[in-house]
Scaffold this active site. Structure first.
Site, short mmCIF file in Angstrom:
data_model
loop_
_atom_site.label_atom_id
_atom_site.label_comp_id
_atom_site.label_asym_id
_atom_site.label_seq_id
_atom_site.Cartn_x
_atom_site.Cartn_y
_atom_site.Cartn_z
N ASP A 110 32.97 18.87 44.46
CA ASP A 110 31.87 19.81 44.25
C ASP A 110 30.65 19.47 45.10
O ASP A 110 30.58 18.39 45.72
CB ASP A 110 31.50 19.87 42.75
CG ASP A 110 31.48 18.51 42.06
OD1 ASP A 110 31.42 17.49 42.76
OD2 ASP A 110 31.52 18.48 40.82
N ASN A 125 29.49 17.33 28.25
CA ASN A 125 29.96 18.59 27.63
C ASN A 125 31.42 18.87 27.96
O ASN A 125 31.91 19.96 27.71
CB ASN A 125 29.07 19.76 28.09
CG ASN A 125 29.18 20.03 29.59
OD1 ASN A 125 29.93 19.36 30.30
ND2 ASN A 125 28.42 21.00 30.07
N HIS A 139 32.79 18.90 31.03
CA HIS A 139 33.11 19.52 32.32
C HIS A 139 33.87 18.54 33.22
O HIS A 139 33.70 17.33 33.13
CB HIS A 139 31.85 20.09 33.01
CG HIS A 139 30.89 19.09 33.57
ND1 HIS A 139 29.53 19.24 33.45
CD2 HIS A 139 31.06 17.95 34.28
CE1 HIS A 139 28.93 18.23 34.07
NE2 HIS A 139 29.84 17.44 34.58
N GLU A 162 32.23 24.20 34.01
CA GLU A 162 31.48 24.06 32.77
C GLU A 162 32.22 24.74 31.62
O GLU A 162 33.06 25.63 31.85
CB GLU A 162 30.10 24.71 32.94
CG GLU A 162 29.24 24.08 34.03
CD GLU A 162 28.59 22.76 33.59
OE1 GLU A 162 29.13 22.08 32.70
OE2 GLU A 162 27.55 22.42 34.17
C1 F6R Z 1 30.89 14.89 40.19
C2 F6R Z 1 31.54 15.72 39.18
C3 F6R Z 1 31.10 15.71 37.77
C4 F6R Z 1 30.84 14.29 37.24
C5 F6R Z 1 30.35 14.35 35.80
C6 F6R Z 1 30.04 12.97 35.26
O1 F6R Z 1 31.46 15.10 41.46
O2 F6R Z 1 32.40 16.45 39.50
O3 F6R Z 1 32.06 16.34 36.97
O4 F6R Z 1 32.04 13.56 37.31
O5 F6R Z 1 29.20 15.13 35.73
O6 F6R Z 1 28.97 12.45 35.97
P1 F6R Z 1 28.55 10.93 35.81
O7 F6R Z 1 29.66 10.13 36.33
O8 F6R Z 1 27.29 10.80 36.65
O9 F6R Z 1 28.31 10.72 34.36
#
Ligand code: F6R
Length: 250
Positions: A67, A136, A138, A143
């Protein structure tokens, strides 16, 4: 699904790095699906160290990231391209032309999404997809919502995601409201999936991903339908799973 519990973030990072390194050693020209965020940072440090020590090489590896924030330039210090360069690519021998992150500044977002999916197909698909998980539930930036989206698409970030990611920006208003993300279909097409999770604030999301109903309100739960998923988490992130008696290794 195999779930490995490690004592803390560092042990989780080393274990996840070993799994990813095994893939690269076994198949030097593999296609890695990569993630950003706090969860894989420690893992990238181990891999960079092992690369510098010549235990493994990324010279033939191709990578595609999950992403990117829409509207951020690659050299913006909060863009995911910048993160990948800064935390990983600049420290390993991967060839720059073999790495791809969605272009946050693409003038035609729909064309960028289609080109991204075509690129993944042209690579022959993803061998190992690395994931973190949002509080959440995702995965990527898919999302919680009413539907699964198959391919790469633009998503409106959930308020809880904006809040969680505000720690990296000067103010919450600076957090982009939209992002490019691989869809659930791209993620599930990966031949192997490695999810890393750390910290008590992930315990509910990890529990729902493993034990909750498979529904788009918890995107991570779709991983229950994939036949080759490994989760490496620290004790805190796996706390709710282990309290519920789910069997884990370690
Ligand atoms: C990042 C991504 C997100 C993160 C998620 C957790 O490329 O795709 O899904 O893996 O938001 O983020 P952290 O690891 O910062 O808690």
């Amino acid at each position: 699904m195999r779930i490995y519990r490690e004592k803390d973030y560092d042990a989780m990072s080393r274990h996840a790095a070993a799994i990813l390194a095994a893939e690269v050693i076994h198949r030097p020209d593999c296609v890695l699906g990569l993630a950003t965020g706090s969860s894989p940072e420690g893992m990238y440090r181990y891999l960079a160290d092992w690369n510098q020590k010549k235990f493994l090489s990324f010279r033939e590896v191709r990578s595609v990231n999950l992403d990117e924030y829409k509207g951020l330039a690659p050299d913006h210090n909060q863009s995911y391209r910048y993160f990948m360069q800064d935390r990983f690519f600049n420290h390993i021998d991967i060839l720059p032309e073999n790495t791809r992150v969605p272009d946050g500044l693409a003038a035609d977002a729909a064309a960028e999404c289609a080109a991204y999916d075509a690129h993944i197909r042209a690579l022959g698909g993803i061998d190992l997809q690395l994931l973190g998980i949002g509080r959440n539930g995702h995965i990527g930036f898919n999302e919680p919502s009413g539907d699964y989206v198959k391919g790469t698409h633009i998503v409106d970030l959930a308020p809880s995601t904006i809040e969680a990611n505000a720690r990296f920006f000067a103010t919450p208003d600076d957090v982009p409201r939209q992002a490019f993300t691989m869809g659930i279909g791209c993620i599930l097409s990966a031949r192997k999936i490695l999810l890393v999770a750390s910290g008590a604030d992930k315990a509910e999301a990890v529990y729902q991903a493993v034990c909750g109903p498979v529904a788009p309100h918890c995107p991570g739960a779709i991983l229950q339908l994939h036949s080759n998923v490994v989760i490496v988490g620290d004790e805190a992130a796996l706390g709710k799973l282990t309290a519920a008696g789910v069997s884990v290794c370690g």
